[in-house]
Design a protein around this motif. Structure first.
Motif, PDB file in Angstrom:
ATOM      1  N   THR A   1      -6.310  28.428  24.506  1.00  0.00           N
ATOM      2  CA  THR A   1      -6.210  30.005  24.529  1.00  0.00           C
ATOM      3  C   THR A   1      -4.677  30.468  24.468  1.00  0.00           C
ATOM      4  OG1 THR A   1      -8.032  30.139  26.219  1.00  0.00           O
ATOM      5  CG2 THR A   1      -6.274  31.577  26.541  1.00  0.00           C
TER       6      THR A   1
ATOM      7  N   ARG B   1      -3.549  33.139  21.864  1.00  0.00           N
ATOM      8  CA  ARG B   1      -3.104  34.412  22.295  1.00  0.00           C
ATOM      9  C   ARG B   1      -1.419  34.632  21.888  1.00  0.00           C
ATOM     10  NH1 ARG B   1      -4.370  35.336  28.460  1.00  0.00           N
ATOM     11  NH2 ARG B   1      -2.814  37.046  27.974  1.00  0.00           N
TER      12      ARG B   1
ATOM     13  N   GLN C   1     -14.449  36.035  26.229  1.00  0.00           N
ATOM     14  CA  GLN C   1     -15.690  35.547  26.790  1.00  0.00           C
ATOM     15  C   GLN C   1     -16.644  36.522  27.559  1.00  0.00           C
ATOM     16  OE1 GLN C   1     -14.943  32.104  29.247  1.00  0.00           O
ATOM     17  NE2 GLN C   1     -17.110  31.740  29.563  1.00  0.00           N
TER      18      GLN C   1
HETATM   19  P1  ADP Z   1     -10.484  31.178  31.307  1.00  0.00           P
HETATM   20  O1  ADP Z   1     -11.035  29.894  31.627  1.00  0.00           O
HETATM   21  O2  ADP Z   1     -11.581  32.186  31.550  1.00  0.00           O
HETATM   22  O3  ADP Z   1      -9.975  31.338  29.931  1.00  0.00           O
HETATM   23  P2  ADP Z   1      -8.540  30.525  33.204  1.00  0.00           P
HETATM   24  O4  ADP Z   1      -9.140  30.719  34.601  1.00  0.00           O
HETATM   25  O5  ADP Z   1      -7.958  29.298  32.421  1.00  0.00           O
HETATM   26  O6  ADP Z   1      -9.221  31.596  32.242  1.00  0.00           O
HETATM   27  O7  ADP Z   1      -7.193  31.401  33.243  1.00  0.00           O
HETATM   28  C1  ADP Z   1      -7.078  32.638  33.959  1.00  0.00           C
HETATM   29  C2  ADP Z   1      -5.631  33.265  34.096  1.00  0.00           C
HETATM   30  O8  ADP Z   1      -4.911  32.432  34.695  1.00  0.00           O
HETATM   31  C3  ADP Z   1      -4.986  33.362  32.589  1.00  0.00           C
HETATM   32  O9  ADP Z   1      -4.207  34.635  32.528  1.00  0.00           O
HETATM   33  C4  ADP Z   1      -4.139  32.042  32.589  1.00  0.00           C
HETATM   34  O10 ADP Z   1      -2.958  32.251  31.722  1.00  0.00           O
HETATM   35  C5  ADP Z   1      -3.567  31.985  33.946  1.00  0.00           C
HETATM   36  N1  ADP Z   1      -3.557  30.638  34.211  1.00  0.00           N
HETATM   37  C6  ADP Z   1      -4.260  29.446  33.831  1.00  0.00           C
HETATM   38  N2  ADP Z   1      -3.824  28.293  34.293  1.00  0.00           N
HETATM   39  C7  ADP Z   1      -2.656  28.537  35.181  1.00  0.00           C
HETATM   40  C8  ADP Z   1      -1.735  27.864  35.774  1.00  0.00           C
HETATM   41  N3  ADP Z   1      -1.854  26.540  35.968  1.00  0.00           N
HETATM   42  N4  ADP Z   1      -0.892  28.567  36.511  1.00  0.00           N
HETATM   43  C9  ADP Z   1      -0.687  29.797  36.424  1.00  0.00           C
HETATM   44  N5  ADP Z   1      -1.671  30.513  35.858  1.00  0.00           N
HETATM   45  C10 ADP Z   1      -2.720  30.148  34.926  1.00  0.00           C
END
Ligand code: ADP
Ligand code: ADP
Length: 227
Positions: free
Chosen positions: A42, A46, A83
């Motif tokens: 992702t 992005r 998604q």
């Molecule tokens: P998806 O799996 O639906 O793509 P995620 O749950 O992985 O989304 O992530 C949701 C949001 O949280 C995104 O904006 C992502 O950038 C942020 N994010 C993901 N992992 C982390 C992390 N380890 N720390 C901070 N923000 C995070």
């Protein structure tokens, strides 16, 4: 062609999500980023529309650095499908698709006709055009999401797990329709999935990432299978 040269993303907390990624995404084809959860798919996607800013390296589209224009202008040429379609809940289906052309000031009647044409292209039953997103199934919403992303006729389409939240039968239909659509429109599509079967089915090229955001392989599916 979209080119990544030594692209890195280090988040403020020190997480290196993408590590020195270099690859060339050919125009007019589907390139799939695949790999386990958290490998940087992702983030890679992005960075192309600058909804995430890279911290190192260079990304160019047709030779032009994506930072040479402002992000809003850049995004006009890039469709984006996620998604959960992320449709505007208070707009009808057809108005969702017409949103960007309207913002661009296109003629109203032409915009509507184009929106209906796109909905037909993505295989939506046109009887649903005046409904609101909440009245549609997940698969139907994803079709509308694809139509909306195509509405401004972008050269590039970014698709982040667009079919992951729908049931397997509908997913299969959506995949087939994307391939059919792609044969007609020939966009540069960058598609993210964690599902290797989906990557092999859809990709002209597949970029396999591994944990830590490093590129493991970049090849057409037939060559991946051979390894
Ligand atoms: P998806 O799996 O639906 O793509 P995620 O749950 O992985 O989304 O992530 C949701 C949001 O949280 C995104 O904006 C992502 O950038 C942020 N994010 C993901 N992992 C982390 C992390 N380890 N720390 C901070 N923000 C995070
Ligand atoms: P994928 O799409 O392959 O699941 P992501 O690009 O969402 O992977 O995330 C890659 C890595 O970066 C993961 O370790 C994730 O936790 C981390 N990450 C994502 N967003 C953020 C964020 N906003 N801050 C810190 N870490 C993040």
């Amino acid at each position: 062609m979209i080119e990544f040269e030594d692209v890195t993303k280090r988040y403020p907390d020190g997480t290196v999500a993408v590590d020195n990624l270099s690859l060339r995404i050919p125009s007019g084809q589907i390139t799939v980023f695949v790999g386990p959860s958290g490998c940087g798919k992702t983030t890679s996607l992005r960075m192309i529309n600058r909804t995430i800013e890279r911290t190192g390296g260079r990304i160019s589209i047709d030779g032009e650095d994506i930072n040479s224009k402002d992000a809003v202008t850049l995004r006009r040429g890039i469709g984006y499908v996620i998604q959960h379609a992320g449709l505007f809940p208070h707009k009808t289906v057809v108005d969702n698709v017409a949103t960007v052309p309207k913002l661009l000031g296109w003629d109203k009647r032409k915009t509507r006709a184009t929106a209906m044409e796109l909905l037909e292209r993505v295989g939506l039953d046109l009887k649903l055009a005046e409904r609101y997103p909440a009245q549609l199934s997940g698969g139907q919403q994803q079709r509308v999401g694809v139509a909306r992303a195509l509405a401004a006729d972008p050269a590039v389409m970014l698709m982040d797990e667009p079919f992951s939240a729908v049931d397997p039968i509908v997913r299969n239909q959506l995949q087939e329709e994307l391939l059919r659509l792609q044969r007609d429109i020939g966009k540069t599509i960058v598609f993210v999935t964690h599902d290797i079967d989906e990557a092999i089915k859809l990709g002209d090229n597949v970029a396999v990432l591994r944990t830590g955001g490093k590129l493991a392989q970049f090849a057409p599916p037939a060559e991946l299978l051979a390894n």
